[in-house]
Design an enzyme around this catalytic site. Structure first.
Site, PDB file in Angstrom:
ATOM      1  N   GLY A  82      27.128 -38.469   3.168  1.00  0.00           N
ATOM      2  CA  GLY A  82      27.397 -37.121   3.668  1.00  0.00           C
ATOM      3  C   GLY A  82      26.321 -36.570   4.581  1.00  0.00           C
ATOM      4  O   GLY A  82      26.363 -35.395   4.953  1.00  0.00           O
ATOM      5  N   GLU A 133      35.551 -39.593   3.834  1.00  0.00           N
ATOM      6  CA  GLU A 133      35.071 -40.951   3.551  1.00  0.00           C
ATOM      7  C   GLU A 133      35.453 -41.372   2.134  1.00  0.00           C
ATOM      8  O   GLU A 133      35.870 -42.510   1.904  1.00  0.00           O
ATOM      9  CB  GLU A 133      33.539 -41.019   3.707  1.00  0.00           C
TER      10      GLU A 133
HETATM   11  O1  LIG Z   1      28.589 -38.210   6.520  1.00  0.00           O
HETATM   12  C1  LIG Z   1      28.153 -39.256   6.941  1.00  0.00           C
HETATM   13  C2  LIG Z   1      28.170 -40.527   6.259  1.00  0.00           C
HETATM   14  O2  LIG Z   1      28.230 -40.497   4.874  1.00  0.00           O
HETATM   15  C3  LIG Z   1      27.256 -41.611   6.797  1.00  0.00           C
HETATM   16  O3  LIG Z   1      27.894 -42.816   6.495  1.00  0.00           O
HETATM   17  C4  LIG Z   1      25.859 -41.606   6.208  1.00  0.00           C
HETATM   18  O4  LIG Z   1      25.269 -40.347   6.441  1.00  0.00           O
HETATM   19  C5  LIG Z   1      24.959 -42.720   6.802  1.00  0.00           C
HETATM   20  O5  LIG Z   1      24.827 -42.545   8.171  1.00  0.00           O
HETATM   21  P1  LIG Z   1      23.866 -43.442   9.066  1.00  0.00           P
HETATM   22  O6  LIG Z   1      24.437 -44.810   9.074  1.00  0.00           O
HETATM   23  O7  LIG Z   1      23.876 -42.779  10.417  1.00  0.00           O
HETATM   24  O8  LIG Z   1      22.499 -43.385   8.433  1.00  0.00           O
END
Ligand SMILES: O=C[C@H](O)[C@H](O)[C@H](O)COP(=O)(O)O
Length: 239
Positions: free
Chosen positions: A106, A114
């Site tokens: 999140g 998701e």
């Molecule tokens: O709300 C966003 C999601 O849960 C993303 O998958 C999580 O924040 C990870 O994002 P990132 O790969 O950009 O670190």
């Protein structure tokens, strides 16, 4: 390590796991498309595989506006949960991963959609770089909670009673709070290490006005971890 070089290393790790996850997708499948910077590499590689003819006849279910834009950009046909009854594989990122494959998600405010998509998938693959691994959830990342705007005050009080420190997520290059794809707001709640993620997940979701929180307990089948070993990027599997 200098900041630019550290950023570049993290980018390489994210790219490696994104590609590794996309390589696990088979033709004729329905694919949950997660949100975030790591999953973006997976979506890009799915598009590359479709273009090269290595992969055929997949349809994506996006978990956010961002995922849907990327899927269109890379030529991945999309569908919805009204059209299909099951998802073969979902690929998604995470903000923290504990040794039991439980997650906090999140960071991009997309965890509500998701969770719907990831929970429906026959196989849910999580893609992270090694910086996301923690011994206990909540130690490096505040827990995102999506809340109906009219319920922000009572939900804030209820979260404080649970021992959390909620903070309204504010926009960047936008005055005022972040508004989710569903038109709601996000409270980022700092807890000391979360001892019982399953109980906290359902307790928070029982507060009237809460849509969903970012604890994903018992959902992930496989974690792909981007690492640098002896100077070389590699992908480790956590089953
Ligand atoms: O709300 C966003 C999601 O849960 C993303 O998958 C999580 O924040 C990870 O994002 P990132 O790969 O950009 O670190």
């Amino acid at each position: 390590m200098a900041k630019n070089s550290a950023d570049e290393t993290i980018k390489v790790m994210k790219q490696q796991v994104g590609i590794a996850a996309a390589n696990r997708v088979s033709s004729d499948s329905i694919v949950g498309l997660g949100t975030g910077s790591t999953t973006a590499y997976a979506i890009q590689h799915l598009g590359d595989r479709l273009k090269s003819g290595d992969l055929n006849n997949i349809k994506g279910i996006p978990t956010s506006f961002q995922a849907s834009v990327l899927a269109k950009q890379y030529g991945i046909p999309l569908t919805t949960l009204d059209e299909v009854s099951k998802i073969d594989i979902a690929i998604d990122g995470a903000d923290e991963v504990d040794p039991h494959k439980n997650l906090i998600k999140g960071g991009g405010a997309a965890h509500t959609r998701e969770k719907v998509v990831d929970a429906l998938a026959d196989q849910f693959i999580v893609v992270v770089d090694q910086s996301k691994l923690v011994e206990a959830l909540g130690t490096t990342f505040a827990l995102p909670v999506e809340v109906l705007p009219m319920a922000i005050a009572p939900v804030t009080d209820a979260l404080k009673k649970l021992g959390g420190e909620p903070e309204l997520r504010m926009g960047v290059k936008k005055d005022g709070p972040v508004i989710t794809d569903q038109g709601n707001m996000i409270l980022d709640v700092t807890f000391e290490a979360i001892a019982d993620p399953a109980t906290l997940e359902s307790t928070i979701n029982n507060i009237p006005g809460v849509l969903e929180n970012g604890l994903f307990v018992g959902l992930a089948d496989l974690i792909l971890i981007g690492e640098i070993v002896e100077g070389q990027p590699c992908v480790r599997e956590m089953h």
